[in-house]
Motif scaffolding. Structure first.
Motif, mmCIF file in Angstrom:
data_model
loop_
_atom_site.group_PDB
_atom_site.id
_atom_site.type_symbol
_atom_site.label_atom_id
_atom_site.label_comp_id
_atom_site.label_asym_id
_atom_site.label_seq_id
_atom_site.Cartn_x
_atom_site.Cartn_y
_atom_site.Cartn_z
ATOM 1 N N MET A 1 37.286 33.574 29.514
ATOM 2 C CA MET A 1 38.022 32.318 29.589
ATOM 3 C C MET A 1 38.372 31.984 31.041
ATOM 4 S SD MET A 1 41.555 31.266 27.635
ATOM 5 C CE MET A 1 40.797 31.726 26.056
ATOM 6 N N SER A 2 38.754 33.012 31.796
ATOM 7 C CA SER A 2 39.080 32.821 33.205
ATOM 8 C C SER A 2 37.861 32.338 33.986
ATOM 9 C CB SER A 2 39.604 34.123 33.806
ATOM 10 O OG SER A 2 39.811 34.005 35.197
ATOM 11 N N LEU A 3 36.707 32.928 33.717
ATOM 12 C CA LEU A 3 35.479 32.535 34.406
ATOM 13 C C LEU A 3 35.084 31.105 34.066
ATOM 14 C CD1 LEU A 3 33.405 35.834 34.016
ATOM 15 C CD2 LEU A 3 34.617 35.035 36.050
ATOM 16 N N GLU A 4 35.293 30.704 32.823
ATOM 17 C CA GLU A 4 34.976 29.332 32.417
ATOM 18 C C GLU A 4 35.861 28.333 33.162
ATOM 19 O OE1 GLU A 4 35.438 29.509 28.214
ATOM 20 O OE2 GLU A 4 33.455 30.397 27.851
ATOM 21 N N LYS A 5 37.122 28.674 33.367
ATOM 22 C CA LYS A 5 38.030 27.805 34.115
ATOM 23 C C LYS A 5 37.592 27.696 35.574
ATOM 24 C CE LYS A 5 42.170 28.595 31.285
ATOM 25 N NZ LYS A 5 43.558 29.167 31.258
ATOM 26 N N ILE A 6 37.116 28.816 36.137
ATOM 27 C CA ILE A 6 36.642 28.820 37.519
ATOM 28 C C ILE A 6 35.432 27.908 37.664
ATOM 29 C CG2 ILE A 6 35.636 30.246 39.352
ATOM 30 C CD1 ILE A 6 37.282 32.593 38.148
ATOM 31 N N GLN A 7 34.540 27.937 36.689
ATOM 32 C CA GLN A 7 33.345 27.102 36.725
ATOM 33 C C GLN A 7 33.699 25.610 36.690
ATOM 34 O OE1 GLN A 7 31.313 28.695 33.351
ATOM 35 N NE2 GLN A 7 30.504 30.464 34.444
ATOM 36 N N VAL A 8 34.782 25.275 36.015
ATOM 37 C CA VAL A 8 35.212 23.874 35.924
ATOM 38 C C VAL A 8 35.901 23.432 37.213
ATOM 39 C CG1 VAL A 8 36.758 22.262 34.744
ATOM 40 C CG2 VAL A 8 35.408 23.906 33.421
ATOM 41 N N SER A 9 36.812 24.269 37.720
ATOM 42 C CA SER A 9 37.623 23.870 38.879
ATOM 43 C C SER A 9 36.962 24.171 40.217
ATOM 44 C CB SER A 9 38.982 24.582 38.832
ATOM 45 O OG SER A 9 38.829 25.981 39.040
ATOM 46 N N GLY A 10 36.041 25.159 40.231
ATOM 47 C CA GLY A 10 35.432 25.577 41.483
ATOM 48 C C GLY A 10 36.310 26.502 42.302
ATOM 49 N N LEU A 11 37.418 26.942 41.722
ATOM 50 C CA LEU A 11 38.338 27.834 42.413
ATOM 51 C C LEU A 11 38.707 29.014 41.523
ATOM 52 C CD1 LEU A 11 40.771 25.194 43.943
ATOM 53 C CD2 LEU A 11 39.156 26.602 45.234
ATOM 54 N N ALA A 12 38.818 30.194 42.115
ATOM 55 C CA ALA A 12 39.211 31.396 41.382
ATOM 56 C C ALA A 12 40.602 31.816 41.828
ATOM 57 C CB ALA A 12 38.215 32.527 41.637
ATOM 58 N N TYR A 13 41.451 32.094 40.862
ATOM 59 C CA TYR A 13 42.813 32.531 41.149
ATOM 60 C C TYR A 13 42.965 33.996 40.754
ATOM 61 C CZ TYR A 13 43.813 27.574 41.612
ATOM 62 O OH TYR A 13 43.813 26.262 42.022
ATOM 63 N N GLU A 14 43.635 34.755 41.601
ATOM 64 C CA GLU A 14 43.876 36.174 41.309
ATOM 65 C C GLU A 14 45.331 36.465 41.630
ATOM 66 O OE1 GLU A 14 45.060 39.619 42.806
ATOM 67 O OE2 GLU A 14 43.491 39.074 44.251
ATOM 68 N N GLU A 15 46.079 36.919 40.635
ATOM 69 C CA GLU A 15 47.503 37.134 40.814
ATOM 70 C C GLU A 15 47.872 38.595 40.558
ATOM 71 O OE1 GLU A 15 50.138 34.098 39.395
ATOM 72 O OE2 GLU A 15 48.477 32.759 38.947
ATOM 73 N N GLN A 16 48.016 39.327 41.638
ATOM 74 C CA GLN A 16 48.411 40.743 41.619
ATOM 75 C C GLN A 16 47.412 41.622 40.865
ATOM 76 O OE1 GLN A 16 52.925 41.326 41.647
ATOM 77 N NE2 GLN A 16 52.717 39.679 40.122
ATOM 78 N N GLU A 17 46.167 41.195 40.784
ATOM 79 C CA GLU A 17 45.153 41.957 40.055
ATOM 80 C C GLU A 17 44.479 43.007 40.923
ATOM 81 O OE1 GLU A 17 42.549 39.145 37.931
ATOM 82 O OE2 GLU A 17 44.208 37.727 38.124
ATOM 83 N N ALA A 18 44.542 42.837 42.245
ATOM 84 C CA ALA A 18 43.964 43.819 43.165
ATOM 85 C C ALA A 18 45.033 44.624 43.883
ATOM 86 C CB ALA A 18 43.067 43.119 44.190
ATOM 87 N N ALA A 19 46.194 44.003 44.097
ATOM 88 C CA ALA A 19 47.297 44.690 44.787
ATOM 89 C C ALA A 19 48.614 44.088 44.317
ATOM 90 C CB ALA A 19 47.153 44.540 46.298
ATOM 91 N N PRO A 20 49.604 44.913 44.034
ATOM 92 C CA PRO A 20 50.913 44.400 43.601
ATOM 93 C C PRO A 20 51.530 43.497 44.667
ATOM 94 C CG PRO A 20 50.749 46.758 43.218
ATOM 95 C CD PRO A 20 49.568 46.380 44.053
ATOM 96 N N GLY A 21 52.111 42.403 44.231
ATOM 97 C CA GLY A 21 52.809 41.518 45.147
ATOM 98 C C GLY A 21 51.931 40.588 45.947
ATOM 99 N N VAL A 22 50.635 40.568 45.656
ATOM 100 C CA VAL A 22 49.699 39.725 46.408
ATOM 101 C C VAL A 22 48.880 38.862 45.454
ATOM 102 C CG1 VAL A 22 47.770 39.681 48.037
ATOM 103 C CG2 VAL A 22 49.511 41.465 48.217
ATOM 104 N N SER A 23 48.749 37.580 45.788
ATOM 105 C CA SER A 23 47.914 36.664 45.012
ATOM 106 C C SER A 23 46.937 35.975 45.954
ATOM 107 C CB SER A 23 48.773 35.608 44.308
ATOM 108 O OG SER A 23 49.650 36.213 43.381
ATOM 109 N N CYS A 24 45.857 35.437 45.410
ATOM 110 C CA CYS A 24 44.891 34.767 46.274
ATOM 111 C C CYS A 24 44.144 33.661 45.533
ATOM 112 C CB CYS A 24 43.924 35.761 46.895
ATOM 113 S SG CYS A 24 42.518 36.191 45.865
ATOM 114 N N ILE A 25 43.548 32.787 46.336
ATOM 115 C CA ILE A 25 42.660 31.738 45.837
ATOM 116 C C ILE A 25 41.326 31.913 46.534
ATOM 117 C CG2 ILE A 25 42.264 29.273 45.585
ATOM 118 C CD1 ILE A 25 45.208 28.794 45.860
ATOM 119 N N ALA A 26 40.234 31.809 45.770
ATOM 120 C CA ALA A 26 38.892 31.978 46.331
ATOM 121 C C ALA A 26 37.983 30.855 45.864
ATOM 122 C CB ALA A 26 38.313 33.333 45.912
#
Length: 242
Positions: A169-194
């Motif tokens: 579901m997350s990947l489908e949203k990325i395909q629509v918006s063209g942006l990927a959001y990651e919220e504390q999934e790689a490191a605690p306390g850090v979020s990113c947009i790609a």
């Protein structure tokens, strides 16, 4: 012998070490004397470094990796756009490419606030746990997505997505918006947009901005990330620098 040496080097992915001789023996399944002999040879070549009883990857490997033509050209072409993104955000910037089921980082520009991130230049992380990785995965075809979802999903933090349905579901949203959001999934306390970077119709890389969770503002950061990715894609489509 070459395969055994390669097995030792591959032990260091994705953390980079360091490891004791006994840990390398356990990870490779090779006898300790064999690992000791090959590790000594790799240190002599500069492919490993030894500090006390521990081994880590040597600088020679980074030097060789940085000379891979396609990656070198891509990094050099991308640098002005990464620097522009840094100037616009003053946050930590990443550029990564896909290698198998992992993202390999070609560049990282540190923001003014030190972030405890697992990413490092030349290092790799699971596609599914990072913004850059998810941006790459979303635009790399259904076959790759199906392969990733058919395997157990890795976890770097308690926030990493390990449910295949949720990830799809997350990947489908990325395909629509063209942006990927990651919220504390790689490191605690850090979020990113790609955002993905294209050369023609092919996804060749992704870039991101990582910020402390406390001041994560997608509305402010997303336009800058999108602009940088589109600008780099435009240059790559024109065949400049690749």
């Amino acid at each position: 012998m070459l395969e055994k040496a390669a097995a030792i080097l591959e032990c260091f992915s994705p953390s980079g070490g360091p490891f004791r001789l006994s840990e390398l023996s356990e990870r490779t399944g090779l006898p300790k004397p064999t690992v000791h002999r090959l590790a000594a040879d790799l240190v002599h070549l500069g492919w490993l470094e030894r500090s006390g009883h521990r081994y880590r990857l040597g600088g020679k490997l980074f030097e060789l990796g940085s000379l891979v033509p396609h990656r070198l050209d891509l990094r050099e072409t991308a640098l002005p756009f990464l620097q522009d993104l840094f100037e616009a955000t003053r946050e930590t910037i990443h550029l990564g490419v896909r290698e198998g089921l992992e993202v390999v980082y070609l560049e990282r520009i540190h923001g003014h606030e030190a972030l405890q991130l697992p990413s490092r230049i030349g290092g790799s992380l699971p596609l599914t746990c990072t913004g850059v990785g998810k941006a790459l995965l979303a635009f790399s075809g259904a076959e790759l997505t199906d392969e990733v979802l058919s395997r157990p999903l890795p976890s770097l933090t308690p926030h990493s997505i390990t449910d295949p349905a949720r990830l799809r579901m997350s990947l489908e949203k990325i395909q629509v918006s063209g942006l990927a959001y990651e919220e504390q999934e790689a490191a605690p306390g850090v979020s990113c947009i790609a955002a993905p970077v294209f050369a023609g119709d092919t996804t060749v890389a992704a870039l991101s901005v990582a910020v402390p969770r406390a001041r994560f503002s997608p509305a402010q950061l997303a336009p800058a990330v999108r602009t940088a990715a589109l600008g780099l894609s435009r240059v790559l489509r024109g065949g400049v620098g690749v």
